[in-house]
Design a protein around this motif. Structure first.
Motif, PDB file in Angstrom:
ATOM      1  N   THR A 185       0.822  -1.213   0.000  1.00  0.00           N
ATOM      2  CA  THR A 185       0.000   0.000   0.000  1.00  0.00           C
ATOM      3  C   THR A 185       0.858   1.266   0.000  1.00  0.00           C
ATOM      4  N   LYS A 186       2.075   1.179   0.516  1.00  0.00           N
ATOM      5  CA  LYS A 186       2.955   2.352   0.528  1.00  0.00           C
ATOM      6  C   LYS A 186       3.374   2.768  -0.873  1.00  0.00           C
ATOM      7  N   TYR A 187       3.323   1.828  -1.806  1.00  0.00           N
ATOM      8  CA  TYR A 187       3.848   2.076  -3.144  1.00  0.00           C
ATOM      9  C   TYR A 187       2.757   2.193  -4.199  1.00  0.00           C
ATOM     10  N   LYS A 188       1.524   1.836  -3.827  1.00  0.00           N
ATOM     11  CA  LYS A 188       0.446   1.787  -4.810  1.00  0.00           C
ATOM     12  C   LYS A 188       0.209   3.129  -5.494  1.00  0.00           C
ATOM     13  N   ASN A 189       0.164   4.187  -4.723  1.00  0.00           N
ATOM     14  CA  ASN A 189      -0.114   5.506  -5.292  1.00  0.00           C
ATOM     15  C   ASN A 189       1.128   6.395  -5.306  1.00  0.00           C
ATOM     16  N   LEU A 269      22.171  10.785   4.769  1.00  0.00           N
ATOM     17  CA  LEU A 269      20.833  11.107   5.272  1.00  0.00           C
ATOM     18  C   LEU A 269      20.495  10.426   6.585  1.00  0.00           C
ATOM     19  N   GLY A 270      21.363   9.533   7.058  1.00  0.00           N
ATOM     20  CA  GLY A 270      21.103   8.871   8.340  1.00  0.00           C
ATOM     21  C   GLY A 270      19.972   7.867   8.247  1.00  0.00           C
ATOM     22  N   LEU A 271      19.420   7.514   9.402  1.00  0.00           N
ATOM     23  CA  LEU A 271      18.289   6.591   9.464  1.00  0.00           C
ATOM     24  C   LEU A 271      17.008   7.346   9.150  1.00  0.00           C
ATOM     25  N   ARG A 272      16.180   6.796   8.292  1.00  0.00           N
ATOM     26  CA  ARG A 272      14.969   7.490   7.850  1.00  0.00           C
ATOM     27  C   ARG A 272      13.761   6.570   7.898  1.00  0.00           C
ATOM     28  N   LYS A 273      12.591   7.192   8.074  1.00  0.00           N
ATOM     29  CA  LYS A 273      11.337   6.447   8.040  1.00  0.00           C
ATOM     30  C   LYS A 273      10.542   6.716   6.764  1.00  0.00           C
ATOM     31  N   ASP A 274      11.090   7.528   5.879  1.00  0.00           N
ATOM     32  CA  ASP A 274      10.399   7.918   4.646  1.00  0.00           C
ATOM     33  C   ASP A 274      11.049   7.266   3.426  1.00  0.00           C
ATOM     34  N   ILE A 275      11.403   5.996   3.552  1.00  0.00           N
ATOM     35  CA  ILE A 275      12.160   5.308   2.512  1.00  0.00           C
ATOM     36  C   ILE A 275      11.455   5.332   1.167  1.00  0.00           C
ATOM     37  N   GLU A 276      10.141   5.119   1.157  1.00  0.00           N
ATOM     38  CA  GLU A 276       9.442   5.065  -0.125  1.00  0.00           C
ATOM     39  C   GLU A 276       9.519   6.397  -0.872  1.00  0.00           C
ATOM     40  N   TYR A 277       9.521   7.530  -0.122  1.00  0.00           N
ATOM     41  CA  TYR A 277       9.593   8.835  -0.775  1.00  0.00           C
ATOM     42  C   TYR A 277      11.012   9.143  -1.253  1.00  0.00           C
ATOM     43  N   ILE A 278      11.988   8.664  -0.498  1.00  0.00           N
ATOM     44  CA  ILE A 278      13.372   8.808  -0.962  1.00  0.00           C
ATOM     45  C   ILE A 278      13.572   8.015  -2.246  1.00  0.00           C
ATOM     46  N   LEU A 279      13.061   6.790  -2.268  1.00  0.00           N
ATOM     47  CA  LEU A 279      13.179   5.975  -3.473  1.00  0.00           C
ATOM     48  C   LEU A 279      12.485   6.625  -4.670  1.00  0.00           C
ATOM     49  N   ALA A 304       8.942   0.789  -6.022  1.00  0.00           N
ATOM     50  CA  ALA A 304       8.858   2.230  -6.293  1.00  0.00           C
ATOM     51  C   ALA A 304       9.133   2.544  -7.757  1.00  0.00           C
ATOM     52  N   GLY A 305       9.389   1.505  -8.563  1.00  0.00           N
ATOM     53  CA  GLY A 305       9.627   1.705  -9.987  1.00  0.00           C
ATOM     54  C   GLY A 305      11.001   2.232 -10.323  1.00  0.00           C
ATOM     55  N   VAL A 306      11.969   2.019  -9.428  1.00  0.00           N
ATOM     56  CA  VAL A 306      13.312   2.571  -9.615  1.00  0.00           C
ATOM     57  C   VAL A 306      14.225   1.548 -10.300  1.00  0.00           C
ATOM     58  N   PRO A 307      14.926   1.930 -11.360  1.00  0.00           N
ATOM     59  CA  PRO A 307      15.927   1.037 -11.959  1.00  0.00           C
ATOM     60  C   PRO A 307      17.034   0.746 -10.952  1.00  0.00           C
ATOM     61  N   CYS A 308      17.540  -0.479 -10.955  1.00  0.00           N
ATOM     62  CA  CYS A 308      18.515  -0.905  -9.958  1.00  0.00           C
ATOM     63  C   CYS A 308      19.740  -1.512 -10.636  1.00  0.00           C
ATOM     64  N   VAL A 309      20.910  -1.112 -10.166  1.00  0.00           N
ATOM     65  CA  VAL A 309      22.172  -1.691 -10.620  1.00  0.00           C
ATOM     66  C   VAL A 309      22.784  -2.396  -9.427  1.00  0.00           C
ATOM     67  N   ILE A 310      22.943  -3.719  -9.527  1.00  0.00           N
ATOM     68  CA  ILE A 310      23.296  -4.524  -8.360  1.00  0.00           C
ATOM     69  C   ILE A 310      24.442  -5.486  -8.684  1.00  0.00           C
ATOM     70  N   SER A 311      25.004  -6.066  -7.641  1.00  0.00           N
ATOM     71  CA  SER A 311      26.034  -7.088  -7.831  1.00  0.00           C
ATOM     72  C   SER A 311      25.378  -8.448  -8.045  1.00  0.00           C
ATOM     73  N   LYS A 312      26.097  -9.329  -8.694  1.00  0.00           N
ATOM     74  CA  LYS A 312      25.606 -10.690  -8.916  1.00  0.00           C
ATOM     75  C   LYS A 312      25.605 -11.508  -7.634  1.00  0.00           C
ATOM     76  N   GLN A 313      26.063 -10.913  -6.524  1.00  0.00           N
ATOM     77  CA  GLN A 313      26.031 -11.594  -5.230  1.00  0.00           C
ATOM     78  C   GLN A 313      24.627 -11.570  -4.620  1.00  0.00           C
ATOM     79  N   ILE A 314      23.737 -10.786  -5.193  1.00  0.00           N
ATOM     80  CA  ILE A 314      22.367 -10.691  -4.672  1.00  0.00           C
ATOM     81  C   ILE A 314      21.572 -11.897  -5.167  1.00  0.00           C
ATOM     82  N   PRO A 315      20.848 -12.603  -4.275  1.00  0.00           N
ATOM     83  CA  PRO A 315      20.051 -13.755  -4.717  1.00  0.00           C
ATOM     84  C   PRO A 315      19.073 -13.381  -5.828  1.00  0.00           C
ATOM     85  N   VAL A 316      18.890 -14.293  -6.774  1.00  0.00           N
ATOM     86  CA  VAL A 316      18.049 -14.008  -7.935  1.00  0.00           C
ATOM     87  C   VAL A 316      16.597 -13.763  -7.536  1.00  0.00           C
TER      88      VAL A 316
END
Length: 381
Positions: A185-189, A269-279, A304-316
């Protein structure tokens, strides 16, 4: 809340290190917020006396936080403290251990105290320790204790389950895949809106914003992130990097940023509770971890619809397979990573209906996960 009402609830004891803002803790809190709290109560055993990121919210929701001595001060002290907690705050219907191989200490105590549901939950594919002979013996012994004393084995990915529980057919058959779910629900709208960070950082409206969210630990590979961004900045002087999180390595990374004279373009930015808006404000999510159990923030970034560039160490399993993820080897040069970032910036944002369907199909809907976990606590799964 009366004692009579409380006793009717299913009581679950979570065993963690500390309830700070990190992957496994975020999963637990996502579950706690969405599970039926009229039927269940969570208590938390921690290995710290310091106040942590989620403590206030836990208490507000009726949970209790019980501090235990760190294991390095003596296993006997830790076991005695855990037994005392179970006797004083219980009886518990379930114990849910999130402490990787150390669950081999936790679960025998729980079994001795007759807790019927005993869960070992693997959240990672490494314990960040060297592969010394003693460490290998420790892992082997703890794995045996976990298998002997647990009633349920769950992992956030196939690799995470195999790492702690082993990879024999019998063990694999016993272990269940339990993805790190999120609140959809945080990402729907949620719409892409760079102004959220542009206003906060006071940067130009046409700035390129690269983001990373994660604890400042060796695992998250912040040194490589700075190396990539430093090279990217030479090609795009209007680029900015935002780093969300905290941890032991933060001061070292701040120092590195200043040594490279990147202070005007790198933002802590430190620890945040607004992660979806940052994304929603960033152009690309950069995630070159050395290892991950899953990487819940990668799931959030895709939601959040954000393109991601990641390492191959991340599980598929963390890739929703909707065209938002590009994965590279850590051995690839910075120019390869820069090229991937540039290619990602022109990817179209998928429609929410497609995102939601992928998230549900991959098991990342928190409502379904909360119900599934409730069934486990009740002994129905």
């Amino acid at each position: 809340m009366s004692r009579e009402v409380l006793e009717k609830k299913i009581k679950v004891l979570h065993v963690v290190g500390a309830m700070n803002a990190a992957g496994l803790e975020t999963l637990i809190m996502n579950i706690y917020r969405n599970i039926d709290r009229s039927k269940i109560q969570f208590d938390f055993v921690v290995q710290t006396t310091e106040k942590c990121f989620y403590d206030d919210e836990i208490i507000e929701m009726g949970g209790r936080i019980i501090s235990h001595p760190k294991p390095k001060k003596g296993l006997r002290r830790y076991k005695d403290a855990l037994e005392k907690t179970i006797k004083e705050y219980g009886p518990y219907d379930a114990i849910h251990s999130h402490v990787l191989f150390f669950s081999g200490v936790v679960l025998p105590v729980a079994k001795k105290q007759n807790i019927p549901i005993r869960i070992a939950h693997s959240h990672n594919t490494s314990d960040s320790k060297t592969d010394s002979i003693l460490r290998k013996i420790y892992r082997q012994f703890m794995r045996k204790e976990i298998l002997k004393n647990s009633t349920h084995l769950i992992g956030c990915s196939k690799e995470a389950g195999e790492y702690v529980f082993g990879n024999s057919p019998v063990k694999l058959g016993a272990a269940k895949h339990f993805p790190n779910a999120i609140d959809l629900t945080k990402y729907k709208n949620l719409s892409k809106d760079k102004s959220y960070l542009i206003k906060e950082l006071e940067i130009s409206t046409d700035a390129t914003i690269i983001g990373h969210i994660g604890r400042f630990t060796r695992q998250k590979n912040h040194v490589f992130i700075i190396e990539i961004f430093s090279a990217f900045l030479k090609e795009d002087p209007n680029a900015h990097l935002v780093l969300v999180g905290d941890g032991d390595e933060r001061d070292n990374i701040v120092k590195l940023v200043h040594e490279k004279r990147l202070g005007n373009n790198v933002h802590f930015l430190g620890l945040r509770k607004d992660i979806e808006y940052i994304l929603s404000s960033i152009d690309v999510f950069l995630f070159p971890s050395l290892y991950e159990g899953l990487g819940i923030v990668l799931v959030e970034a895709q939601a959040a619809g954000v393109p991601c560039v990641i390492s191959k160490q991340i599980p598929v399993e963390a890739d929703l397979d909707i065209g938002l993820v590009k994965s590279l080897n850590l051995s690839d040069g910075t120019q390869s990573w820069i090229s991937a970032i540039k290619e990602s910036m022109i990817i179209d944002t998928p429609k929410w209906d497609n995102l939601e369907l992928a998230l549900i199909d991959c098991g990342y809907d928190i409502n379904a996960s909360s119900q599934r976990l409730l069934n486990i606590y009740c002994g129905d799964e």
